[in-house]
Design an enzyme around this catalytic site. Structure first.
Site, PDB file in Angstrom:
ATOM      1  N   CYS A 138       0.672  -1.232   0.074  1.00 54.15           N
ATOM      2  CA  CYS A 138       0.054  -0.021   0.037  1.00 54.15           C
ATOM      3  C   CYS A 138       0.939   1.263   0.114  1.00 54.15           C
ATOM      4  CB  CYS A 138      -1.000   0.118   1.339  1.00 54.15           C
ATOM      5  SG  CYS A 138      -2.423  -1.304   1.222  1.00 54.15           S
ATOM      6  N   HIS A 159      -9.422   3.578  -1.811  1.00 55.25           N
ATOM      7  CA  HIS A 159      -8.079   3.093  -1.770  1.00 55.25           C
ATOM      8  C   HIS A 159      -7.781   2.294  -3.020  1.00 55.25           C
ATOM      9  CE1 HIS A 159      -4.351   1.994  -0.324  1.00 55.25           C
ATOM     10  NE2 HIS A 159      -4.842   0.673   0.249  1.00 55.25           N
TER      11      HIS A 159
END
Lengths: 395, 427
Positions: free
Chosen positions: A89, A343
């Site tokens: 991430c 996201h």
């Protein structure tokens, strides 16, 4: 030449974040990249190199598996060098860091960092959860899901500290309220604590509304040297510090003897280095606004502590006193964060840097923190084995 | 030294905690993540944790092996850390094979190739098998120089073409022979004839009539024959179910307070074993009896979860390469602590993690595609190591709770069974 204070963000753009069935991976990438170049007032011909952040090309039929996606999305860009980076991430922010190093090194005058992810060409259950569950190590991580991994921290944290499921829900409520003022956010409806608590359970104590959604989207920034940015006479933001910290391995992260499951050492390492570059020794006083990696509600509370906004164990107090709310002294995730803005993994770090750059440039619209001069963005990758922290300031 | 009578040196029993209500009693019911490998491994581990010489051979018996072809003795040997030089073999024909394994173990021990680890395990194939139970028994057989728990003397054996119960390739549930044929000429007849044969053989020291123990695929038929021959019947099966190849061994252990003749007959195959226990053996019999009587009565056990969307990564080279860390929890001992999983390039001897600890944290995950809901836990092991794992099927843990690590199935994705360690509460 060091990165700190020497690299300027002169343009940025982001697509809408959400479930974007009408646009493919390359469409999103192209929209963000062209938007950033237009914002910078720089023609594509002047961009000398690019860095692409895409973490999970398997959700997009392998598009984004190499930098060639950029040359495909931007006709005429070939044969200039494009490097794809992938750090869980932290992918998007790592793309920005790598691009910034090329500027700082004097290798290029203008570079592009773009993050893109197409996660919803497959259903949510067929997306990251199923794919990563299937593809993880057959024994060491079997049973692992991303929410399950962070739920382990939530339960430990609630066991050790005065923290309740209502506190966790308050993070989602805050960030969804913020997202209502962000036109690119995936969600714009407000939430209540009751809604969060009644949502279907995902990994106890986390429910669906404690979790980031899966999202399509892209974001990009154009970088040059501060010297060149100043000479242009146009507004720009400065990368005052940017640091990546990486612990060993992926699966090993679960087994570290010193992992207390109350925070992430890797974030503390990255923050310490970025803050040192930027000359920050009291983050709560010296940062006007933050974007942090709220992949799950517990993560934001833990991030407060790991990013030095409060001592360890006092993240809930910071939340309860409203310090991180839009009207607080150190607003966190005014964009809606991962919780509500969404996201798209490879895009998130770039989008965060754009958000903080917009804040210090005074162009964050309804989300603007008056007088904001300096902010920080933070991403956290894997089971807490990678973290990137960037400090962005006004010149 | 060769030629001395083989003796039972040590024994251990692995029975699942759950006792499922069944016709006329209860049966030991394993969870969906247990099979003959895990049950056998638990019994063998319980045995090898007792002090004693390392076995030179492993003989496994099970009519319900996890692989129709390919073997599971090597997996049990790996999990138990028996070393890759061990002679390992398995018998997988009928429940009689538990006793046949003892015969082979005695022969090897008598030939000076002991001690020999004999283990029999049984795992029901389908929920409909209401007479059978799940469990495993492990015995260590060797030359005890008279100091062992019992002298073991294999006796008469039989082999006839007789099908009372069998499975063809692909069958999940066994086929059964004609009921009247099986009743008249099946295992009951065979057991009577074997008892007769054994009675003609020279008696052991003292010449007392041994207690007769009959084991066969049908609990009622075996019970009836045993009573007709002056035995007491089989109360064990009412608590555990018939444990297949492990059943005659379990009955042997429970009867160690007096001499006995154990008879196992199934599928036209028969075997007998005379057992002459020492005075010390009674304590083991009583401990096993406590284990049998224990457990938790339940109305049902969870069925195997649907694996929709579950297509796990599998690699046979990886499984072989990492068998030490997967099956024996081996890490690298470096700077006074065990690094697990073993980091590439870190120098140091391999050492297994401790298998006990406490729960540092846990979560019940609803979205993992390989299970309905799976509880994941991080453990703080007794040496301070962290261990991340699933909680065993059917169990739940809480923060701070004491747990032990047990071998369990993770999945059979990629066409091979993947075993690893899961946490089980020490209740």
């Amino acid at each position: 030449m060091p990165i700190a204070g020497q690299v300027a963000i002169i343009g940025s753009a982001a697509t809408r974040f959400g479930v974007l069935h009408d646009r493919g991976y390359l469409d999103l990438l192209a929209e963000a990249a062209r938007g950033a170049m237009a914002d910078a007032g720089i023609e594509q011909d002047r961009i000398e190199a690019a860095w692409l952040g895409t973490a999970e090309p398997l959700t997009a039929a392998l598009l984004g598996d190499a930098g060639t996606a950029v040359t495909e999305a931007l006709p005429g860009f070939a044969p200039r060098p494009v490097t794809r980076v992938s750090t869980f991430c932290c992918t998007g922010m790592e793309a920005v860091r790598a691009a910034a190093m090329a500027i700082a090194a004097g290798e290029h005058d203008y570079v592009l960092a773009v993050g893109a992810e197409k996660m919803r060409d497959v259903p949510p259950r067929g997306s990251l959860v199923a794919r990563t569950a299937n593809l993880t190590h057959p024994t060491l991580a079997k049973g692992r899901t991303a929410p399950g991994q962070f739920a382990l921290l939530a339960n430990r944290y609630m066991h050790e500290h005065d923290c309740t499921v209502e506190d966790l829900a308050a993070v989602a409520v805050k960030n969804h309220a913020n997202a209502a003022r962000n036109p690119i956010a995936q969600f714009s409806d407000p939430l209540t604590v009751e809604q969060v608590l009644k949502a279907p359970r995902v990994a106890e104590p986390l429910g669906v509304l404690d979790c980031t959604p899966t999202t399509d989207g892209a974001a990009a920034v154009v970088l040059t040297s501060v010297e060149r940015a100043k000479a242009s006479g146009k507004p720009f933001a400065v990368i005052e510090g940017i640091a990546l910290a990486v612990l060993d391995g992926y699966y090993a992260g679960f087994y570290h003897d010193d992992h207390d499951y109350l925070g992430f050492k890797v974030t503390r390492e990255a923050a310490a280095r970025a803050y040192a570059q930027a000359g920050i020794d009291s983050p709560r006083e010296q940062l006007d606004v933050l974007e942090c990696h709220d992949c799950f509600t517990i993560t934001e509370i833990i991030n407060y502590e790991d990013l030095g906004l409060c001592p360890r164990g006092q993240g809930v107090e910071l939340l309860r006193e409203g310090a991180t709310a839009a009207a607080g002294d150190v607003p966190v995730n005014l964009s809606g964060g991962l919780q509500a803005c969404g996201h798209p993994v490879g895009a998130t770090g770039v989008r965060m840097i754009k958000e903080i750059a917009d804040q210090v440039l005074g162009r964050a619209g309804e989300r603007q923190v008056q007088g904001a001069r300096r902010g920080a963005a933070h991403t956290l990758g894997g089971p807490g084995v990678a973290s990137c922290v960037a400090v962005i300031g006004a010149p | 030294m060769t030629g001395a009578a083989p003796e039972l040196l040590a024994a251990a029993v692995a029975l699942p905690e759950d006792r499922l209500r069944s016709r006329g009693g209860h049966l030991c019911a394993a969870q969906y993540d247990e099979d003959a490998t895990t049950l056998a491994a638990e019994a063998v581990l319980a045995l090898t944790e007792q002090a004693g010489p390392a076995p030179a051979a492993l003989i496994l018996a099970s009519a319900t092996p996890p692989y129709d072809e390919g073997g599971f003795a090597q997996t049990v040997a790996e999990i138990a850390g028996l070393g890759d030089r061990i002679f390992a073999v398995e018998l997988t024909a009928t429940p009689r094979d538990g006793l046949a394994a003892v015969r082979l173990g005695c022969a090897l021990a008598a030939a000076g190739e002991g001690p020999v680890l004999v283990c029999a395990a049984h795992r029901r194939r389908a929920a409909g098998e209401r007479e059978e139970g799940d469990g495993a028994v492990a015995l260590l057989i060797g030359q005890g120089q008279g100091q062992g728990l019992a002298t073991l003397t294999p006796g008469a054996a039989r082999a006839e073409e007789l099908r009372d119960r069998w499975r063809l390739p692909g069958d999940l549930v066994p086929r059964a022979g004609d009921a009247s044929f099986v009743e008249e000429l099946g295992p009951s007849r065979l057991a009577r004839e074997l008892c007769h044969d054994a009675a003609l053989a020279p008696r052991g020291e003292g010449g007392d009539s041994p207690q007769i123990l009959i084991a066969g695929p049908s609990r009622r038929a075996a019970d009836r024959v045993e009573r007709s021959l002056g035995g007491t019947g089989d109360p064990t099966a009412a608590r555990t179910g018939v444990l297949g190849a492990a059943h005659p061994l379990l009955r042997l252990l429970l009867s160690l307070e007096r001499a006995c003749l154990v008879v196992a007959a199934s599928g036209g195959l028969g075997e007998t074993l005379q057992v002459s226990p020492s005075q010390e053996a009674g304590a083991l019999a009583r401990a096993v009896a406590e284990q049998v009587a224990g457990g938790r009565e339940v109305e049902q056990v969870a069925s195997t979860p649907q694996a929709e969307g579950f297509d796990p990564y599998a690699s046979m080279p990886r499984a072989w390469r990492e068998r030490g860390q997967d099956l024996r929890l081996e890490g690298v001992l470096h700077d006074g602590r065990i690094h697990y999983p073993p980091p590439a390039g870190l120098e140091g001897p391999r050492q297994a993690l401790p298998r006990h600890g406490r729960v540092l944290t846990a979560t019940l995950d609803h979205v993992y595609p390989g299970a309905d809901r799976v509880q994941m836990a991080v453990l703080s092991l007794t040496d301070g190591s962290r261990f991340y794992c699933q909680v065993a099927a059917g169990a739940r843990v809480a923060i701070g709770e004491e747990v032990r690590l047990v071998p369990r199935r993770l999945h059979a994705g990629g066409g091979a069974v993947q075993y690893f360690w899961k946490a089980l509460p020490c209740r």
